[in-house]
Design an enzyme around this catalytic site. Sequence first.
Site, PDB file in Angstrom:
ATOM      1  CG  LEU A 146      -1.752  -1.109   1.415  1.00 17.06           C
ATOM      2  CD1 LEU A 146      -2.642  -0.811   2.587  1.00 17.06           C
ATOM      3  CD2 LEU A 146      -2.689  -1.471   0.002  1.00 17.06           C
ATOM      4  CD  GLU A 198      -1.229   9.749   0.771  1.00 18.68           C
ATOM      5  OE1 GLU A 198      -0.759   9.155   1.635  1.00 18.68           O
ATOM      6  OE2 GLU A 198      -2.315  10.449   0.804  1.00 18.68           O
ATOM      7  CG  HIS A 252      -3.099   1.224  -2.241  1.00 16.15           C
ATOM      8  ND1 HIS A 252      -1.636   0.923  -2.595  1.00 16.15           N
ATOM      9  CD2 HIS A 252      -3.607   0.318  -3.380  1.00 16.15           C
ATOM     10  CE1 HIS A 252      -1.804   0.207  -3.436  1.00 16.15           C
ATOM     11  NE2 HIS A 252      -2.662  -0.110  -3.910  1.00 16.15           N
ATOM     12  CD  GLN A 310      -5.652  -8.939 -10.705  1.00 14.06           C
ATOM     13  OE1 GLN A 310      -6.391  -8.926  -9.806  1.00 14.06           O
ATOM     14  NE2 GLN A 310      -5.020  -7.661 -10.741  1.00 14.06           N
ATOM     15  CD  GLN A 332      -8.604   9.831 -13.707  1.00 12.62           C
ATOM     16  OE1 GLN A 332      -9.096  10.617 -13.075  1.00 12.62           O
ATOM     17  NE2 GLN A 332      -7.794   9.905 -14.676  1.00 12.62           N
ATOM     18  CE  LYS A 333      -0.874   3.453 -11.991  1.00 14.80           C
ATOM     19  NZ  LYS A 333      -0.859   2.305 -11.602  1.00 14.80           N
ATOM     20  NE  ARG A 360       2.886  -4.784 -11.970  1.00 16.77           N
ATOM     21  CZ  ARG A 360       1.354  -5.215 -12.004  1.00 16.77           C
ATOM     22  NH1 ARG A 360       0.751  -3.997 -11.898  1.00 16.77           N
ATOM     23  NH2 ARG A 360       1.141  -6.453 -11.741  1.00 16.77           N
TER      24      ARG A 360
HETATM   25  P1  AMP Z   1      -3.629  -2.457  -6.676  1.00 13.86           P
HETATM   26  O1  AMP Z   1      -3.016  -2.701  -5.517  1.00 13.86           O
HETATM   27  O2  AMP Z   1      -2.391  -2.001  -7.521  1.00 13.86           O
HETATM   28  O3  AMP Z   1      -4.219  -3.504  -7.452  1.00 13.86           O
HETATM   29  O4  AMP Z   1      -4.714  -1.214  -6.508  1.00 13.86           O
HETATM   30  C1  AMP Z   1      -5.636  -1.315  -5.717  1.00 13.86           C
HETATM   31  C2  AMP Z   1      -6.550   0.014  -5.983  1.00 13.86           C
HETATM   32  O5  AMP Z   1      -5.682   1.301  -5.770  1.00 13.86           O
HETATM   33  C3  AMP Z   1      -7.059   0.041  -7.430  1.00 13.86           C
HETATM   34  O6  AMP Z   1      -8.374   0.606  -7.230  1.00 13.86           O
HETATM   35  C4  AMP Z   1      -6.127   1.141  -7.818  1.00 13.86           C
HETATM   36  O7  AMP Z   1      -6.874   1.865  -9.033  1.00 13.86           O
HETATM   37  C5  AMP Z   1      -5.887   2.149  -6.903  1.00 13.86           C
HETATM   38  N1  AMP Z   1      -4.763   2.690  -7.167  1.00 13.86           N
HETATM   39  C6  AMP Z   1      -3.273   2.432  -7.267  1.00 13.86           C
HETATM   40  N2  AMP Z   1      -2.545   3.397  -7.420  1.00 13.86           N
HETATM   41  C7  AMP Z   1      -3.230   4.561  -7.272  1.00 13.86           C
HETATM   42  C8  AMP Z   1      -2.879   6.020  -7.391  1.00 13.86           C
HETATM   43  N3  AMP Z   1      -1.743   6.379  -7.772  1.00 13.86           N
HETATM   44  N4  AMP Z   1      -3.806   6.768  -7.092  1.00 13.86           N
HETATM   45  C9  AMP Z   1      -5.241   6.454  -6.766  1.00 13.86           C
HETATM   46  N5  AMP Z   1      -5.653   5.192  -6.682  1.00 13.86           N
HETATM   47  C10 AMP Z   1      -4.550   4.232  -6.743  1.00 13.86           C
END
Ligand code: AMP
Length: 285
Positions: free
Chosen positions: A36, A38, A40, A64, A151-152, A190
């Site tokens: 996690l 900022e 998240h 996935q 939105q990312k 990443r």
């Molecule tokens: P992930 O852990 O990468 O699967 O992301 C979990 C959630 O966090 C998803 O809804 C992503 O779109 C969101 N997320 C990831 N990076 C960002 C970011 N930089 N800004 C806003 N939301 C993010």
Amino acid sequence: MTTPFVCRTIEEIRAAVRQARQQGKSIGLVPTMGALHEGHASLIRAARARTDFVVVTIFVNPTQFGPNEDLDRYPRQLTKDVALSGKEGADAVFAPVNSVMYPEGYRTYVEVHGMQAVLCGKSRPIHFRGVATVVLKLFNIVQPDAAFFGQKDGQQARLIQQMVRDLDVPVAVVVCPTVREPDGLALSSRNQYLSAEERKNALVLSQSLAEARERIAHGEREGDALRERIRDRINATPGAEIDYVEVVNLDTLEPLSRLSGKVMIALAVRFGSTRLIDNVQIDLV
Ligand code: AMP
């Protein structure tokens, strides 16, 4: 700061949610793969602001990831993630192991046709089937009133909205703005794979998108012209290899030659074995 209740089984998280419901609380869900940051944290805060009992899920979903992707090296740091979730106000963390989500004999998958094979789906053919499946499972396990996405991952958020609409899932999907580093790089779990040199060059993603937004503000409406300018900038960046650059309608994810309505400019770029994505969304109506 609360210490969230960490649940490893479906029974445990269901019991925690049931208890919150009995107290008249609304339920918010923030699905994540952990590591996690900022971005998240901003989703957890959005959930905190809109719902009474916030569940963060941490699950690196194997369905996935394609065979040659980064499933094995994806960062895992549960203790740190639980602490961050608590700091941001999560009430419970659901962190199942693979066999809880996909027990022996698992057979059912969700597909969102016309949206899963474009953009990221071209180079990651099974990715969105896995995403839709795990998100629907999490919706069924937690039964939240609202779920929060970034939105990312623009295609992912749109696909989840479509799935919820098509399958009549009683969840409000809330899409929150992309959180960026001060220099513009979109936060991503990443990013930690990047070398210092790659990290510097990765700025071309946000910078070329910001330039495209500027050009649109100044009247540019040709999808091809915008796409080519972004491609040229990325191609001129050392170590950057384009996966795709697309200008699409945000609702349908279909390519736009002439811009109008809700527009998303989305791209994916590889630096070595690290694949980064970013997008901007512009409403021209
Ligand atoms: P992930 O852990 O990468 O699967 O992301 C979990 C959630 O966090 C998803 O809804 C992503 O779109 C969101 N997320 C990831 N990076 C960002 C970011 N930089 N800004 C806003 N939301 C993010």
